[in-house]
Design an enzyme around this catalytic site. Structure first.
Site, mmCIF file in Angstrom:
data_model
loop_
_atom_site.group_PDB
_atom_site.id
_atom_site.type_symbol
_atom_site.label_atom_id
_atom_site.label_comp_id
_atom_site.label_asym_id
_atom_site.label_seq_id
_atom_site.Cartn_x
_atom_site.Cartn_y
_atom_site.Cartn_z
ATOM 1 N N ASP A 1 0.820 -1.211 0.000
ATOM 2 C CA ASP A 1 0.000 0.000 0.000
ATOM 3 C C ASP A 1 0.856 1.263 0.000
ATOM 4 O OD1 ASP A 1 -2.558 -0.988 -0.012
ATOM 5 O OD2 ASP A 1 -2.677 -1.191 2.170
ATOM 6 N N TYR B 1 7.589 -9.651 7.057
ATOM 7 C CA TYR B 1 7.315 -8.216 7.212
ATOM 8 C C TYR B 1 7.791 -7.761 8.582
ATOM 9 C CZ TYR B 1 4.063 -7.906 3.217
ATOM 10 O OH TYR B 1 3.506 -7.882 1.972
#
Lengths: 261, 261
Positions: free
Chosen positions: B63, B121
């Site tokens: 994003d 992540y």
């Protein structure tokens, strides 16, 4: 600035600020003919809060692109809020890249540049094959192999009291170029080499010139003893290219009186 | 794009790129109606280099504001330079906030999204009283006290194979919401808490929703067992606010075949 009227008997106070900033978008600490300075942004925020014209005096004039965790500055005001509230009230008026870490009242004769201090700077070198985008504004990218052991030997010559005239920008106007470096460490964490230096004061561009000279040794272009030669030389020698500003951060300024970060 | 003519016998090759970027200035990985995407900047640089129209397929659609150290993407070309030269040649054509870390040729049937992988992540939380300007784009600033021990207990429920439907954005179109989380660590270094999560894949916004839910536990608003309740619930529960994008970095994608960071 919405001016406030303070009753005539309101005493003047000197407020010390500990300031962190990202220097990327500024022309440096000090007001300059072109670009926005950190000092001027702070000054406007303080005047907006206190409703008086103030003068902000910083401890260190950091260059464009140089960052700070613990810059120190003072101003005088009649405002009567508790000392620690200045930080919060100013942060509401400041952009995200300037954040007051602490605010404290100091005696009216306290001067951030004339008091005895120890200052710590860090110069960060990103030493890997490919650059890292999220580090690009806060470290100097060096893809070449560096001999850290030789850089450490060279660093040892820097420590102590020396005439650092050859480690100052020729633009300096200071007469007394003798300074004491208390410690100079080279710390490797993964790909990041941090040069951490503490001293009683630094000449204009001194840390960046030291970083540039140590890199020259790290590349093998000069032996560690070169640093001693430059220090001892009566002539003007330029010990290497000045390392770029964005790798440098003013970490802390400690005063004998206990103020600072 | 200056078009090149490759001889008809030139074989097609599939090139895999490992990409690092600072997501601050982009609308995300994927081409969007408004804003500049990382994919489109990369695509233009590749087409400029190879002189052919190409299609760039990424492994992960990050994003806006999300960063990457090890994003993976592939494209097909007739260009005949050695595989590792693509990285260097592309970096000369890319802005400083996008840097190719590695380039390697892969079989023509290798697909970055359909091959078996493990992805890692990191979500970074800056936990201190005052914000730090140089960290503001790469971590989420949380001034409140956090109970790290309780957050770690909550994190343990996340590990393993679960239906993560309540940890996906309602915007997701995926049918199969079962994923396996191999590990979820909470590492504190000074003021920085890093949530490091590795799994076989993540649903849309899943890491940010997990981070938000763990923060809720850290604040004491919910007990650690709350995470298990949300995981086991047949109903749709929103486990907490989605933590903001800028704290998130795609660290690495590893393929069974050995590609990736």
């Amino acid at each position: 600035m919405k001016e406030r009227i303070y009753p005539p008997q309101t005493p003047l106070r000197r407020i010390l600020l500990v300031i962190a900033y990202d220097g990327t978008s500024y022309c440096g600490w000090q007001v300059q003919p072109n670009g926005i300075s950190i000092q001027s942004v702070l000054q406007a925020a303080i005047e907006d809060l206190v409703g008086e014209k103030i003068m902000l005096t910083g401890a260190s004039r950091t260059d464009s692109g140089v960052h700070a965790l613990g810059q120190v500055a003072v101003f005088d005001t009649h405002m009567t809020i508790p000392q620690e509230r200045f930080a919060m009230a100013l942060n509401q008026r400041l952009p995200e890249d300037i954040v007051i870490q602490d605010s404290v009242e100091v005696p009216l004769d306290f001067h951030p540049r004339y008091q005895k201090t120890s200052k710590t700077y860090e110069y960060r070198i990103l030493n890997r094959r490919k650059a890292l985008p999220c580090q690009r504004l806060y470290s100097y990218f060096v893809p070449q192999r560096l001999d850290l052991e030789k850089m450490r030997q060279a660093a040892d010559y820097i420590c102590g009291t020396h005439d650092f005239k050859n480690f100052a920008s020729t633009k300096t106007s200071v007469k007394d170029t003798v300074r004491t470096v208390y410690s100079l460490e080279l710390i490797r964490e993964g790909d990041m080499i941090t040069l951490r230096i503490t001293g009683d004061g630094f000449l204009y561009n001194m840390v960046r010139i030291i970083a540039g000279a140590l890199l020259k040794v790290g590349f093998g272009q000069k032996p560690p003893q070169y640093i001693r030669e430059v220090l001892e030389s009566k002539e003007r020698i330029i010990p290497g290219p000045t390392a770029p500003a964005h790798g440098l951060t003013l970490m802390e300024i400690r005063y004998e009186e206990g103020y600072g970060r």
